[in-house]
Scaffold this motif. Structure first.
Motif, PDB file in Angstrom:
ATOM      1  N   SER A 209       0.837  -1.196   0.000  1.00 15.63           N
ATOM      2  CA  SER A 209       0.000   0.000   0.000  1.00 15.63           C
ATOM      3  C   SER A 209       0.875   1.251   0.000  1.00 15.63           C
ATOM      4  O   SER A 209       1.894   1.318   0.686  1.00 15.63           O
ATOM      5  CB  SER A 209      -0.898  -0.017   1.242  1.00 15.63           C
ATOM      6  N   LEU A 357      -7.381   7.875  -8.319  1.00 12.49           N
ATOM      7  CA  LEU A 357      -8.497   7.445  -7.474  1.00 12.49           C
ATOM      8  C   LEU A 357      -9.646   6.908  -8.319  1.00 12.49           C
ATOM      9  O   LEU A 357     -10.204   5.832  -8.023  1.00 12.49           O
ATOM     10  CB  LEU A 357      -8.969   8.616  -6.610  1.00 12.49           C
ATOM     11  N   SER A 360      -8.871   3.544  -9.739  1.00 12.35           N
ATOM     12  CA  SER A 360      -8.976   2.515  -8.706  1.00 12.35           C
ATOM     13  C   SER A 360     -10.432   2.143  -8.445  1.00 12.35           C
ATOM     14  O   SER A 360     -10.746   0.984  -8.146  1.00 12.35           O
ATOM     15  CB  SER A 360      -8.320   2.995  -7.413  1.00 12.35           C
ATOM     16  N   LEU A 506      -7.609   0.283  -4.928  1.00 10.68           N
ATOM     17  CA  LEU A 506      -7.654   0.764  -3.549  1.00 10.68           C
ATOM     18  C   LEU A 506      -7.134  -0.310  -2.609  1.00 10.68           C
ATOM     19  O   LEU A 506      -7.408  -1.500  -2.786  1.00 10.68           O
ATOM     20  CB  LEU A 506      -9.085   1.143  -3.156  1.00 10.68           C
ATOM     21  N   THR A 510      -8.251   0.361   3.079  1.00  9.76           N
ATOM     22  CA  THR A 510      -8.767   1.711   2.813  1.00  9.76           C
ATOM     23  C   THR A 510     -10.213   1.638   2.360  1.00  9.76           C
ATOM     24  O   THR A 510     -10.517   1.004   1.351  1.00  9.76           O
ATOM     25  CB  THR A 510      -7.928   2.415   1.732  1.00  9.76           C
ATOM     26  N   LYS A 512     -13.629   3.257   0.784  1.00  3.51           N
ATOM     27  CA  LYS A 512     -13.807   4.181  -0.338  1.00  3.51           C
ATOM     28  C   LYS A 512     -13.867   5.614   0.176  1.00  3.51           C
ATOM     29  O   LYS A 512     -14.732   5.968   0.966  1.00  3.51           O
ATOM     30  CB  LYS A 512     -15.088   3.850  -1.095  1.00  3.51           C
ATOM     31  N   PHE A 528      -5.767   8.944   0.324  1.00  2.00           N
ATOM     32  CA  PHE A 528      -6.121   7.552   0.028  1.00  2.00           C
ATOM     33  C   PHE A 528      -4.844   6.787  -0.292  1.00  2.00           C
ATOM     34  O   PHE A 528      -3.857   7.360  -0.744  1.00  2.00           O
ATOM     35  CB  PHE A 528      -7.115   7.467  -1.136  1.00  2.00           C
ATOM     36  N   VAL A 530      -3.208   3.288  -2.326  1.00  3.42           N
ATOM     37  CA  VAL A 530      -3.471   2.360  -3.428  1.00  3.42           C
ATOM     38  C   VAL A 530      -2.465   1.215  -3.392  1.00  3.42           C
ATOM     39  O   VAL A 530      -1.342   1.364  -2.897  1.00  3.42           O
ATOM     40  CB  VAL A 530      -3.394   3.059  -4.803  1.00  3.42           C
TER      41      VAL A 530
END
Length: 535
Positions: A209, A357, A360, A506, A510, A512, A528, A530
């Motif tokens: 991550s 984002l 993802s 994602l 995490t 949404k 955020f 990923v």
């Protein structure tokens, strides 16, 4: 208190005891003078406020004396029905959305007051176009708000008043940027070179991550730094990292209630506590960083051999010294460099972060973009701007991200340079004009299902890019973003490079994140993480 001819009669105030019957001592005289001055200023403010609200200005929520509509952020029931703690929270966090809601009540041209200062909100494309294009002579200026003066001294390109000085500075700046690659294939090499560092940083995390913000921010900033400063910074450079963090935080503080309070009471900017201290510190540190870079350039400057934008500007300052009233000087350079560094970093960084984002969250769109990249470019060579014309879905995806997020949702404020009549309303000189670009990009009369992420809306029946006049992420009119060409180049090359090399999802831990974003001068995604998979 109103006399003949609309003038104010201050006789009752002069008969007030501390000022009548003599002045017994110096203390009483001083107290009386201070009270007289305070009363005079209050009455003058109330009179100006009364004149402003009594004109044929656009409709809007009823303002309060002195504070105007600022109280609707603090107390329920002042905006309209249904106002609550949650609605006040939305006003603080998502003013572009709240202003869009108010447009449903008051129309596409409505007004608010910050103190006695009139704000005119424009909420659909035709209205924005009419104001900023058809009436560009009146609405191309920038407001002389306390916040703007504190931060920019009304110098530079973004916030400088409209006029001959601004035109000279913008013309030179645009020419200098073109000299160093703006809008040309020569800039492509800088983006490709920078992506090598991006890829290296991302590979360090393997399939783990990662928060993409610092990597993307460093990369985008280094591209503008290579043009402006003639150098890039290592991603671990402590001063560079700190400056980028200060810039992001400063932009967030600069457009929230902190800024509104400073516009009401300019002295709050100097308050050594809370967000005011934090904002002042960020501005001071960023200026110090840029001043040191300019000083280094002056020490190593060589006539006839400009290495970057700063060199070219400094040489132009020398050429202009013979002119008595030249606007080119070291101070103005500082503010132009600030504009290039801050605006050139923050807007493009946030657009790329939003892109990652959305990819993802919409893996089917990500796969379709990657399939187009594989078909046109393959995986053995880096993307080129010459590929863009052959990759309509990739371009449409970038455009849809820009439409959905509108990273400068309320544009940069404009100001009426003279009193004028606009769509039947009187807009007094000095009124602040706020084009709500977020509303333009979410208008259901233009965009079918505007809240849905759907890149195909930018493609015609044959799969080619469909140009839409109401798509204006860089603004419109004479104050359109000077860095539009650079931003488009960076967005395409960086986005294509990222999706050619990696697949984004994602992180499992995490949830949404909200797609409403964090509002500042720009609209940034909430943090955020990923997971990154090499392709």
């Amino acid at each position: 208190m109103e006399g003949t001819g609309g003038e104010l009669d201050y006789t009752p105030l002069l008969n007030w005891p501390p000022l009548a019957g003599g002045l017994p001592d110096c203390t009483s005289w001083l107290l009386g003078a201070m009270l007289f001055l305070a009363g005079y200023l209050l009455l003058q403010h109330l009179w100006n406020f009364h004149r402003a609200v009594s004109r044929n200005v656009p409709p809007g929520p009823r303002p309060w004396p002195i504070l105007g509509n600022f109280l609707f952020l603090l107390l329920p029931g002042l905006v309209g029905k249904g106002s609550s703690l949650e609605s006040r929270r939305r006003t603080f966090l998502f003013p572009h959305i709240v202003l869009n809601d108010l447009a449903q009540i008051y129309g596409n041209v409505f007004s608010l007051f910050i103190g006695s200062r009139l704000l005119v909100i424009l909420s659909n494309f035709e209205t924005v176009k009419e104001a900023l294009v058809t009436h560009a002579d009146v609405f191309s200026d920038r407001p002389n708000l306390a916040m703007v003066i504190h931060v920019t001294q009304q110098k530079g390109i973004v916030f400088a008043p409209y006029g001959s000085v601004w035109r000279q500075q913008r013309k030179f700046s645009h020419s200098a940027l073109r000299h160093f690659g703006l809008g040309q294939l020569s800039l492509e090499a800088k983006v490709i070179e920078e992506f090598k560092y991006v890829k290296e940083e991302m590979l360090k995390h393997g399939r783990g991550s990662v928060n993409p913000f610092p990597i993307i921010s460093n990369a985008v900033s280094n591209i503008i730094c290579s043009i402006s400063f003639g150098k890039r910074f290592d991603y671990e450079d402590k001063e560079f990292k700190t400056t980028l963090k200060l810039m992001s935080r400063g932009l967030e503080l600069g457009m929230n209630s902190c800024a509104i309070l400073i516009n009401l009471c300019s002295w709050l900017y100097y308050l050594p506590v809370g967000p005011f201290k934090e904002l002042g510190h960020a501005i001071t540190e960023i200026r110090s960083f840029l001043k040191r870079i300019i000083a280094e350039h002056k020490d190593t400057l060589t006539a006839g051999n400009p290495r970057d934008f700063i060199d070219m500007y400094l040489l132009h300052v020398e050429d202009e010294k013979a002119m008595n009233k030249s606007s080119f000087n070291d101070e103005y350079l500082l503010y132009i460099i600030s504009d290039l560094f801050v605006a050139g970093t923050d807007t493009t960084t946030n657009t790329i972060l939003w892109s990652l984002l959305y990819m993802s969250l919409y893996p089917d769109v990500q796969e379709k973009v990657q399939a187009e990249i594989d078909a046109v470019i393959g995986r053995d060579r880096p993307p080129s701007l010459t590929d863009k014309a052959l990759m309509p879905f990739t371009e449409a995806t970038i455009m849809e991200v820009q439409r959905m997020t509108t990273v400068v949702p309320l544009s940069v404020p404009h100001m009426a340079s003279e009193t004028t009549v606009f769509q039947g309303y009187t807009i007094p000189k000095g009124s602040v004009i706020i084009p709500n670009l977020w509303s333009v990009h979410r208008d259901p009369k233009i965009w079918e299902n505007p809240d849905d992420f759907y890149p195909d809306r930018f493609l015609d029946g044959t799969g080619h890019i469909l140009k839409k006049e109401a798509f204006i992420p860089f603004g419109i009119g004479r104050r359109v973003c000077m860095g539009e060409q650079l931003a488009k180049m960076e967005l395409f090359l960086m986005f294509a490079n990222l999706l050619q090399s990696f697949t984004f999802a994602l992180s499992d831990e995490t949830s949404k994140p909200s797609l409403k974003g964090r509002f500042g001068l720009t609209l940034a995604p909430f943090p955020f993480n990923v997971n990154i998979s090499s392709r």
